[in-house]
Design a protein around this motif. Structure first.
Motif, mmCIF file in Angstrom:
data_model
loop_
_atom_site.group_PDB
_atom_site.id
_atom_site.type_symbol
_atom_site.label_atom_id
_atom_site.label_comp_id
_atom_site.label_asym_id
_atom_site.label_seq_id
_atom_site.Cartn_x
_atom_site.Cartn_y
_atom_site.Cartn_z
ATOM 1 N N ASP A 417 -90.326 -28.702 -16.023
ATOM 2 C CA ASP A 417 -90.122 -29.983 -16.680
ATOM 3 C C ASP A 417 -90.531 -29.861 -18.152
ATOM 4 O O ASP A 417 -91.696 -29.571 -18.457
ATOM 5 C CB ASP A 417 -90.961 -31.051 -15.974
ATOM 6 C CG ASP A 417 -90.676 -32.449 -16.491
ATOM 7 O OD1 ASP A 417 -90.680 -32.643 -17.713
ATOM 8 O OD2 ASP A 417 -90.465 -33.349 -15.663
ATOM 9 N N ASP A 418 -89.579 -30.067 -19.054
ATOM 10 C CA ASP A 418 -89.856 -29.906 -20.482
ATOM 11 C C ASP A 418 -90.927 -30.876 -20.957
ATOM 12 O O ASP A 418 -91.732 -30.540 -21.843
ATOM 13 C CB ASP A 418 -88.573 -30.114 -21.291
ATOM 14 C CG ASP A 418 -87.557 -29.031 -21.032
ATOM 15 O OD1 ASP A 418 -87.966 -27.896 -20.730
ATOM 16 O OD2 ASP A 418 -86.342 -29.311 -21.112
ATOM 17 N N HIS A 419 -90.942 -32.075 -20.408
ATOM 18 C CA HIS A 419 -91.954 -33.051 -20.816
ATOM 19 C C HIS A 419 -93.350 -32.580 -20.445
ATOM 20 O O HIS A 419 -94.289 -32.660 -21.243
ATOM 21 C CB HIS A 419 -91.665 -34.405 -20.183
ATOM 22 C CG HIS A 419 -92.760 -35.393 -20.351
ATOM 23 N ND1 HIS A 419 -93.446 -35.942 -19.283
ATOM 24 C CD2 HIS A 419 -93.340 -35.918 -21.461
ATOM 25 C CE1 HIS A 419 -94.366 -36.765 -19.740
ATOM 26 N NE2 HIS A 419 -94.325 -36.771 -21.044
ATOM 27 N N GLY A 481 -88.462 -37.571 -26.364
ATOM 28 C CA GLY A 481 -87.348 -36.815 -25.817
ATOM 29 C C GLY A 481 -86.017 -37.325 -26.320
ATOM 30 O O GLY A 481 -85.865 -38.516 -26.633
ATOM 31 N N ARG A 495 -91.211 -27.679 -29.756
ATOM 32 C CA ARG A 495 -90.020 -28.245 -29.128
ATOM 33 C C ARG A 495 -89.751 -27.518 -27.810
ATOM 34 O O ARG A 495 -89.815 -26.283 -27.746
ATOM 35 C CB ARG A 495 -88.807 -28.126 -30.050
ATOM 36 C CG ARG A 495 -87.551 -28.801 -29.492
ATOM 37 C CD ARG A 495 -86.371 -28.632 -30.443
ATOM 38 N NE ARG A 495 -86.531 -29.403 -31.659
ATOM 39 C CZ ARG A 495 -86.235 -30.697 -31.764
ATOM 40 N NH1 ARG A 495 -85.785 -31.350 -30.704
ATOM 41 N NH2 ARG A 495 -86.396 -31.321 -32.910
ATOM 42 N N TYR A 496 -89.452 -28.296 -26.778
ATOM 43 C CA TYR A 496 -89.105 -27.767 -25.463
ATOM 44 C C TYR A 496 -87.757 -28.372 -25.074
ATOM 45 O O TYR A 496 -87.692 -29.477 -24.536
ATOM 46 C CB TYR A 496 -90.187 -28.083 -24.442
ATOM 47 C CG TYR A 496 -91.521 -27.467 -24.806
ATOM 48 C CD1 TYR A 496 -91.845 -26.183 -24.378
ATOM 49 C CD2 TYR A 496 -92.426 -28.151 -25.614
ATOM 50 C CE1 TYR A 496 -93.053 -25.593 -24.729
ATOM 51 C CE2 TYR A 496 -93.637 -27.574 -25.966
ATOM 52 C CZ TYR A 496 -93.945 -26.301 -25.519
ATOM 53 O OH TYR A 496 -95.144 -25.723 -25.886
ATOM 54 N N HIS A 497 -86.691 -27.644 -25.434
ATOM 55 C CA HIS A 497 -85.320 -28.133 -25.281
ATOM 56 C C HIS A 497 -85.176 -29.476 -25.998
ATOM 57 O O HIS A 497 -85.304 -29.539 -27.215
ATOM 58 C CB HIS A 497 -84.947 -28.189 -23.800
ATOM 59 C CG HIS A 497 -84.906 -26.835 -23.162
ATOM 60 N ND1 HIS A 497 -85.965 -26.290 -22.471
ATOM 61 C CD2 HIS A 497 -83.927 -25.890 -23.149
ATOM 62 C CE1 HIS A 497 -85.652 -25.084 -22.036
ATOM 63 N NE2 HIS A 497 -84.422 -24.799 -22.434
ATOM 64 N N ASP A 498 -84.959 -30.574 -25.273
ATOM 65 C CA ASP A 498 -84.751 -31.846 -25.958
ATOM 66 C C ASP A 498 -86.031 -32.667 -26.086
ATOM 67 O O ASP A 498 -85.989 -33.837 -26.462
ATOM 68 C CB ASP A 498 -83.681 -32.670 -25.234
ATOM 69 C CG ASP A 498 -84.101 -33.076 -23.831
ATOM 70 O OD1 ASP A 498 -85.004 -32.414 -23.270
ATOM 71 O OD2 ASP A 498 -83.539 -34.048 -23.303
#
Length: 538
Positions: A417-419, A481, A495-498
């Motif tokens: 999970d990017d968040h 996000g 930054r983690y993707h979006d």
């Protein structure tokens, strides 16, 4: 005590005393007709391990190399998931248990409404806190270390279901079914996904399956172990009491009355501990169980309707939709197989019924509530494979289906999970003074178990329409996000993707004070309507 095989041999070898001869003859006759056998003459009918058991007659040594190989593969897959995946299956996984363990050890964290109104027992959070405290003692006290460690501890425990499924399948149906059941338990994606989860229904499932494995065996020390496991399951997940009662009744009939008292006394251990913990934390023994029924069954708190999860709340749909979809149609197929072969499969079907029927009567339905169904249905699937495919050249079919399902579900099992990765990023930064999280609600944030910084944590609803220009006085960092506006005074630092993490360019000397009760979110239908009736320790 004479076992069933010895009784059969005795009846074939010569005349016996009148009453014993009558019961043995009747048992052998019915066994030949219905493929059943009597564990004790005239007492209870138990399924027979059939001819697929091989030369060992279904009693192959538990320590066989292939079983430990399957368990080792299962452990490796689970440890990989524990170390790599970063995800939350359900908010309760964090906030009801791990967050409370963090609060016990470190002194801060979210207090959900269940822990203000006293409807949760502290047995599981306290157990998790013991592991977390040990990690802190070893100076493994950062989220990037203790989260994989806690996940790994749960993953190691989850391997027990591989051994349980093997024992149940072997004891009830034969060696081939036991092996197939163990392999399915090692690779099935739902068991892999939940292997890192620390929730009552997951741990209660391991306990019930372990007890069922012991109950189908015949060693004299197993009544105590069976009772302990059943007591642990019921104290963790009272809704599994019907399934626990079925396992206990099966064991009592199979072993005789002499084992019932030992099993019953062992069963009381964990419920007594749970009652004592309620007294310590809430002021009244067993009050959390009473309040759970009161708030959910009478006040109907927390059962808000969610159109995206309609099948969970519509009674006539019940669990049919998730059972079918999440098993790719295999679970209804296994239940159909078990129904057709009910004389052979009735103990497993009985447990499935004891899980499914009581939960179907409750309006609030979530698939995670019936997690015990998963390893039970795998046993039925294993018996179907062992009977229909292993003796034929078509064994490649279930193997191919299994490999395809494993590939299709691997992204779900090993997801990140990017968040949560962004929150973990902040947990490593020393300059965090307050955080604004604009990615969602507090229930999806990972809480202070992930952030591990005793600082104010704001969400969109906490900002009360404040302009973006005011964010500099509230927080040192912002998580956002997708598309986002510019934040004056902030710049992107990760930054983690979006998902982006913003940090202040020139932090102020001080920040605006956080409002009181920020870590005690309100619950619709409870706060303002009901006053907590417990003495809250924490």
């Amino acid at each position: 005590m004479t076992g069933p095989n010895e009784l059969h041999a005795a009846s074939a070898g010569g005349p016996q005393p009148g009453a014993v001869t009558f019961f043995q003859t009747a048992a052998n006759s019915l066994r030949d007709r219905f493929r059943l056998r009597s564990a004790f003459a005239g007492k209870v009918w138990l399924p027979s391990a059939t001819a697929d058991a091989g030369p060992c007659g279904g009693r192959q040594r538990f320590t066989s190399e292939w079983l430990y190989t399957a368990a080792a593969i299962a452990l490796v897959l689970r440890i990989v998931a524990a170390l790599w995946s970063t995800r939350i299956g359900h908010p309760d996984e964090i906030f009801q248990y791990l967050e409370q363990a963090h609060r016990l050890v470190y002194g801060y964290g979210y207090v959900p409404w269940e822990y203000r109104f006293g409807i949760r027992n502290w047995e599981l959070p306290l157990s998790l806190a013991a592991i977390l405290e040990l990690l802190r003692f070893l100076r493994l006290d950062t989220p990037s270390v203790y989260i994989p460690a806690m996940n790994s501890a749960a993953a190691i425990l989850s391997v027990s279901v591989v051994f349980s499924n093997y024992s149940i399948g072997r004891n009830l149906f034969g060696e081939n079914t036991g092996r197939a059941s163990a392999i399915l338990a090692a690779f099935w994606y739902e068991l892999l996904h939940e292997s890192t989860t620390a929730t009552p229904e997951v741990f209660a499932t391991y306990a019930v399956m372990g007890a069922f494995a012991f109950a189908t065996g015949r060693r004299r020390n197993r009544p105590v172990l069976t009772g302990l496991l059943l007591g642990a399951a019921v104290s963790l997940r009272p809704q599994y009491a019907f399934a626990a009662a079925a396992v206990g009744a099966y064991a009592a009939f199979a072993w005789g009355r002499g084992s019932l008292s030992r099993m019953g006394l062992a069963f009381l251990v964990f419920p007594v501990i749970a009652g004592a913990l309620d007294y310590v934390f809430w002021g009244t023994p067993f009050i959390s169980y009473y309040n759970y029924v009161l708030f959910n069954g009478v006040y109907n708190i927390g059962n808000e309707f969610d159109p995206a999860r309609i099948f969970e709340f519509v009674p006539w749909l019940g669990y049919l939709v998730p059972l079918t979809i999440l098993s790719f149609g295999l679970q209804p197929l296994a239940l159909l197989y078990g129904g057709i072969n009910w004389r052979r499969c009735w103990p497993v079907l009985l447990l499935i019924g004891c899980v499914l029927l009581p939960h179907s009567l409750i309006a609030h339905k979530e698939y995670r509530f019936i997690f015990l169904m998963v390893p039970l249905f795998l046993i039925l699937m294993a018996d179907m494979v062992a009977r229909w495919f292993l003796p034929t050249r078509w064994i490649a079919i279930p193997i191919g289906v299994g490999c395809a399902l494993f590939v299709l579900t691997s992204g779900y099992v090993f997801a990140r999970d990017d968040h949560l990765l962004a929150v973990l990023d902040l947990s490593k930064r020393e300059d965090v003074r307050a955080v604004i999280d604009l990615t969602g609600s507090w229930s999806k944030s990972g809480g202070f178990y992930y952030l591990h910084r005793d600082v104010p944590l704001y969400f969109a609803k906490d900002l009360s329409g404040k302009p973006v220009n005011d964010y500099r006085r509230l927080a040192s960092h912002i998580i956002v996000g997708g598309a986002h506006p510019a934040f004056p005074g902030f710049r992107i630092i990760a930054r983690y993707h979006d998902v982006a993490v913003f940090g202040q360019i020139s932090p102020p000397t001080g920040y605006q004070a956080a409002p009181p009760k920020l870590r005690e979110p309100r619950q619709k239908g409870a706060d303002g309507r009901i006053v907590p009736q417990v003495r809250r320790l924490l």
